[in-house]
Design an enzyme around this catalytic site. Structure first.
Site, PDB file in Angstrom:
ATOM      1  N   GLN A  45       0.827  -1.200   0.000  1.00  0.00           N
ATOM      2  CA  GLN A  45       0.000   0.000   0.000  1.00  0.00           C
ATOM      3  C   GLN A  45       0.861   1.249   0.000  1.00  0.00           C
ATOM      4  O   GLN A  45       1.884   1.328   0.694  1.00  0.00           O
ATOM      5  CB  GLN A  45      -0.920  -0.004   1.227  1.00  0.00           C
ATOM      6  CG  GLN A  45      -2.056   0.976   1.120  1.00  0.00           C
ATOM      7  CD  GLN A  45      -3.090   0.750   2.199  1.00  0.00           C
ATOM      8  OE1 GLN A  45      -3.127  -0.299   2.824  1.00  0.00           O
ATOM      9  NE2 GLN A  45      -3.932   1.741   2.448  1.00  0.00           N
ATOM     10  N   SER A 101       4.556  -5.877   2.829  1.00  0.00           N
ATOM     11  CA  SER A 101       3.281  -5.780   3.545  1.00  0.00           C
ATOM     12  C   SER A 101       2.174  -6.442   2.733  1.00  0.00           C
ATOM     13  O   SER A 101       2.188  -7.655   2.522  1.00  0.00           O
ATOM     14  CB  SER A 101       2.968  -4.314   3.862  1.00  0.00           C
ATOM     15  OG  SER A 101       1.825  -4.205   4.680  1.00  0.00           O
ATOM     16  N   LEU A 102       1.215  -5.668   2.224  1.00  0.00           N
ATOM     17  CA  LEU A 102       0.137  -6.232   1.423  1.00  0.00           C
ATOM     18  C   LEU A 102       0.671  -7.033   0.235  1.00  0.00           C
ATOM     19  O   LEU A 102       0.093  -8.042  -0.167  1.00  0.00           O
ATOM     20  CB  LEU A 102      -0.781  -5.119   0.923  1.00  0.00           C
ATOM     21  CG  LEU A 102      -1.850  -5.589  -0.070  1.00  0.00           C
ATOM     22  CD1 LEU A 102      -2.973  -6.274   0.659  1.00  0.00           C
ATOM     23  CD2 LEU A 102      -2.339  -4.447  -0.923  1.00  0.00           C
ATOM     24  N   ARG A 129      -8.819  -7.953   5.485  1.00  0.00           N
ATOM     25  CA  ARG A 129      -7.671  -7.314   6.133  1.00  0.00           C
ATOM     26  C   ARG A 129      -7.803  -5.798   6.054  1.00  0.00           C
ATOM     27  O   ARG A 129      -7.604  -5.077   7.040  1.00  0.00           O
ATOM     28  CB  ARG A 129      -6.388  -7.785   5.455  1.00  0.00           C
ATOM     29  CG  ARG A 129      -5.074  -7.228   6.018  1.00  0.00           C
ATOM     30  CD  ARG A 129      -3.939  -7.803   5.177  1.00  0.00           C
ATOM     31  NE  ARG A 129      -2.622  -7.470   5.694  1.00  0.00           N
ATOM     32  CZ  ARG A 129      -1.900  -6.421   5.295  1.00  0.00           C
ATOM     33  NH1 ARG A 129      -2.414  -5.574   4.392  1.00  0.00           N
ATOM     34  NH2 ARG A 129      -0.694  -6.205   5.771  1.00  0.00           N
ATOM     35  N   HIS A 145       1.087  -1.878  11.185  1.00  0.00           N
ATOM     36  CA  HIS A 145       2.223  -2.643  11.695  1.00  0.00           C
ATOM     37  C   HIS A 145       2.700  -2.125  13.056  1.00  0.00           C
ATOM     38  O   HIS A 145       3.905  -1.995  13.301  1.00  0.00           O
ATOM     39  CB  HIS A 145       3.368  -2.630  10.682  1.00  0.00           C
ATOM     40  CG  HIS A 145       2.969  -3.126   9.329  1.00  0.00           C
ATOM     41  ND1 HIS A 145       2.641  -4.449   9.111  1.00  0.00           N
ATOM     42  CD2 HIS A 145       2.821  -2.493   8.141  1.00  0.00           C
ATOM     43  CE1 HIS A 145       2.318  -4.598   7.838  1.00  0.00           C
ATOM     44  NE2 HIS A 145       2.401  -3.441   7.233  1.00  0.00           N
ATOM     45  N   GLN A 186       1.847 -10.244  10.927  1.00  0.00           N
ATOM     46  CA  GLN A 186       2.274  -9.198  10.008  1.00  0.00           C
ATOM     47  C   GLN A 186       1.455  -7.930  10.180  1.00  0.00           C
ATOM     48  O   GLN A 186       1.947  -6.825   9.962  1.00  0.00           O
ATOM     49  CB  GLN A 186       2.153  -9.722   8.562  1.00  0.00           C
ATOM     50  CG  GLN A 186       2.798  -8.823   7.532  1.00  0.00           C
ATOM     51  CD  GLN A 186       1.943  -8.671   6.305  1.00  0.00           C
ATOM     52  OE1 GLN A 186       0.791  -8.267   6.399  1.00  0.00           O
ATOM     53  NE2 GLN A 186       2.496  -8.983   5.148  1.00  0.00           N
TER      54      GLN A 186
END
Length: 780
Positions: free
Chosen positions: A10, A87-88, A112, A188, A236
């Site tokens: 993202q 991440s994503l 999510r 996070h 995560q």
């Protein structure tokens, strides 16, 4: 020489992304539109505003990343030696490795994004040009800030509340550069613990395949294994992204080329900087986990000693000559403060069971015995809840000692808020807070309405929140004061006074944390032996951090069906216990006699896991009775069919006839007619979606069976026992064994207060005998 393909996360989304791939994969785009409920291409090509919203950005990026991967595979003959995603982007990497399919990945990232979007009030900033070790020194003065991303040697991203980030910038700016990020969530970091917990429930229903190509984990910076994927994808969400460690691992594996698949080139630029600062040495062990793994997002937790309280003081004596002492009594088990605060004889409560199974009769019987129970308000209307409070007060008087259930309700059209309004009007003092993944305004309002200071100036809250939890991150949220922004909002709305909000800042949201192990209904199936020490340690950390004058109490529930289990709970450190399943098989329980007969015949192995009707599409599980019913098998069959087919019309005729005749007892058309009428009256948007999406329509028809099976059980429909859905844990079987051959073998004698007496007296007798035996054993 080796090559790694990586996928951006993202922040890389931009208007026009996916232009070159949407027309190449029309079937997958159509599937995405069905799952998302809106046009993927319209979002990516034209809707800049929604692309800034994490709820839309996450599924959009996943789709574009995966389609870009498929396009590259069609155009190029080469394949990667390693995969990774920031991440994503990690979900696209897992798709490329064959760990999950497109539909599963898209559903996961959609959920999510929704969960992370709910954790508002935070922000993030990038720190440029400052070594990690120096930054850690500076951040010691701002402990509320977490490291969210270790991106490169010169770029570290911080996350926290706006006030905390502002304080961190003031500390850092004299030595380094801070670049604020345009976000409204603190990804996070500890602010995502509730979202991570909720996402963990979603992940439990997902089966991952072993990666065909190594995929580097954001959490461990090492290759994923299928067995660990669900846990690491949950972590995560609220743990830092260790991109720098992961890229250095790849360099150690001989990777000298990186290909960025998806929009932008931010990861390519990071790779160049990391490569310039990393010597190309021998390869590392792919199974080694970095030593810097921390217990919470970006915040290392020091190991500290703590005193383990069993709730039962034991004096030190000479083992060879045990001192004479009085026999242990059940009213000595657990916390005396708990007994005083709840007005009970024993540190023992009966928990709420939904739809009034924990009935008014049950609550009244407990109160008259000098004990206390929570009424099962979940699944009932406000009118039904209000009527129940009236019945209890009529039976017990205005000073009745009882509690009510309160369910997490973010996004439930105000039911949680309205329930709290009712509880405050009726001056309810005790609630059992269940299924919470984050702290909400209604919950905080309930807890601190009426808060004041005593004559000594000490903060006092009139209302008690019993928090049922099975995850440390959710427990930690309950153990802390409410967020300042949330309190300010409540004051501005007139929901709390300024004085009440000030006191709320000095107290935890809950002083009583009930650790829920393997239990009935929705359950994480955790072991009390692992959960209790972790929660006690967490409690000690939060107590030290906030300096509370009054200790937070830790209790136990789940699996408490025999004196041995209750005794073990107190030895593990529980200061109170809450029973559940065993009370469902009592004369006072608000379910049918047929269900009680079934429960009285169960053994410890006679439960199973089945799909949860309220989270059917996601594959979440509940624990139910298995013996005497086909519900678990039939429920799992429906879920398998849902996973396999895109509509009811795709199901073969023989299977369709079996479901209609044996499962439903009516046709799909009849079920849909009933469902359609319900949705038209209460949820028109769901009806519209179902009429446009045949797979969603199939899910709603299948979900009807789950509601139907609960109704059959609660009214004890004769001849339909095979379809009873009865939430139950193995504690029921343990209790049946405990009372076999006694007067309680017949469930009609199992009054809830009698169950409490037998379990508590049995636990006290057992502990007394064990301690006496140990004290009498000579040392060798």
């Amino acid at each position: 020489m080796a090559v790694a393909w990586v996928f951006p996360g993202q922040g890389s989304q931009r208007r026009g992304m996916g232009t070159e791939v949407f027309d190449r994969f029309p079937d997958l785009c159509a599937q995405a539109d069905e799952i998302l409920g809106y046009s993927l291409s319209e979002l990516c090509l034209r809707d800049v505003r929604r692309l800034r919203d994490t709820r839309y950005a996450q599924p959009a990026l996943f789709a574009v990343n995966t389609l870009s991967y498929l396009a590259r595979c069609e155009d190029k003959a080469e394949r990667p030696d390693f995969l990774a995603g920031h991440s994503l982007g990690e979900y696209a990497a897992l798709f490329a490795a064959g760990c999950l399919d497109f539909e599963t990945g898209l559903r996961l990232v959609k959920k999510r994004g929704e969960l992370m979007a709910q954790a508002t009030g935070g922000t993030m900033t990038a720190v440029l040009g400052m070594p990690e070790d120096r930054l850690e020194v500076l951040l010691k003065s701002v402990p509320e800030v977490d490291v969210a991303n270790y991106n490169s040697p010169e770029q570290i991203v911080l996350a926290g509340s706006k006030d905390a980030i502002r304080a961190a910038v003031e500390v850092i700016q004299p030595e380094g550069k801070c670049v604020p990020l345009s976000v409204s969530v603190a990804s996070h970091s500890r602010h995502m613990r509730g979202a991570a917990a909720a996402f963990g429930d979603v992940l439990e229903g997902v089966e991952f395949a072993e990666p065909k190509v190594p995929v580097i984990s954001n959490v461990t910076a090492r290759p994923h294994r299928a067995a660990e994927l669900a846990g690491l994808l949950q972590e995560q969400v609220d743990h830092p992204v260790r991109w720098l460690d992961g890229m250095r691992y790849l360099i150690g594996q001989g990777v000298d080329e990186l290909v960025e698949v998806g929009p932008g080139d931010v990861l390519t630029k990071l790779w160049k900087r990391i490569g310039e600062s990393t010597p190309r040495a021998g390869s590392a062990d792919p199974r080694t986990v970095p030593a810097q793994r921390t217990a919470s997002a970006g915040t290392p937790v020091e190991s500290t000693g703590r005193t383990i309280s069993t709730g039962t003081p034991v004096e030190q004596t000479d083992r060879t000559e045990p001192a004479a002492r009085s026999k242990m009594a059940p009213d000595r088990l657990g916390s005396a403060d708990f007994r005083r605060d709840y007005g009970v004889r024993y540190a023992y409560l009966s928990g709420a069971m939904f739809k009034g199974i924990a009935s008014t009769d049950l609550v009244v019987r407990m109160a008259r015995a000098g004990l206390m129970g929570f009424f099962g308000a979940g699944g009932l209307t406000l009118a039904e809840i209000e009527e129940a409070i009236g019945v209890i007060r009529k039976e017990l008087g205005p000073e009745a000692n009882f509690g009510m259930n309160l369910l997490f309700g973010l996004g439930d059209d105000g039911l949680e808020r309205d329930t709290v309004d009712l509880y405050l009007r009726e001056d309810v003092r005790y609630v059992e807070a269940a299924a919470y993944v984050q702290m909400t305004a209604p919950l905080v309002r309930f807890r601190f309405t009426g808060a004041h200071r005593d004559r000594g100036g000490r903060p006092v809250a009139l209302r008690h929140v019993m928090a049922k939890v099975s995850r440390p991150e959710v427990a930690a949220a309950f153990m802390r004061p409410p967020a300042g922004a949330l309190l300010d909002k409540l004051v501005q709305e007139g929901a709390l006074s300024r004085a009440e909000a000030e006191i709320a800042g000095e107290l935890p949201i809950s002083e009583d944390i009930c650790v829920e192990a393997d239990s009935a209904g929705h359950t994480d199936g955790r072991s009390a032996y692992a959960l209790m020490p972790a929660m006690l340690s967490l409690r000690d950390e939060e107590m030290a951090r906030h300096g509370y004058a009054k200790p937070i109490r830790i209790g136990a529930s789940g699996g408490l069906g025999a004196p041995e289990a209750v005794a073990a709970a107190f030895i593990l450190g529980a200061e109170f216990v809450i029973t559940g399943s065993v009370n469902q098989c009592s004369p006072e329980a608000g379910t049918s006699d047929a269900v009680k007969e079934m429960l009285a015949g169960l053994d410890v192995q006679d439960t199973a896991y089945a799909p949860a009707g309220d989270m059917f599409e996601l594959g979440a599980k509940v624990q139910v009775a298995r013996k005497g019913t086909l519900f678990p098998a039939r429920a799992n069959k429906l879920y398998q069919l849902y996973r396999r087919y895109g509509s009811l019309e795709e199901i073969d005729e023989a299977t369709r006839r079996m479901i209609e005749e044996k499962y439903f007892g009516r046709s799909f058309d009849e079920v849909w007619a009933e469902t359609r009428d319900y949705l038209a009256e209460r949820k028109a948007y769901e009806l519209e979606r179902a009429e446009q999406n045949p797979k969603h329509r199939m899910a709603l028809i299948f979900r009807w069976y789950f509601v139907h099976s609960i109704r059959l059980a609660m009214r004890g429909a004769p001849g339909q026992e095979v379809d009873y859905q009865v939430h139950c844990g193995p504690a029921m079987g343990a209790f049946n064994r405990f009372v076999a051959g006694t007067d309680l073998a017949d469930w009609r004698n199992r009054h809830v207060d009698v169950i409490a007496e037998r379990l508590m007296h049995g636990a006290a007798d057992l502990l007394d005998a064990r301690f006496q035996a140990m004290l009498a054993t000579p040392a060798k």
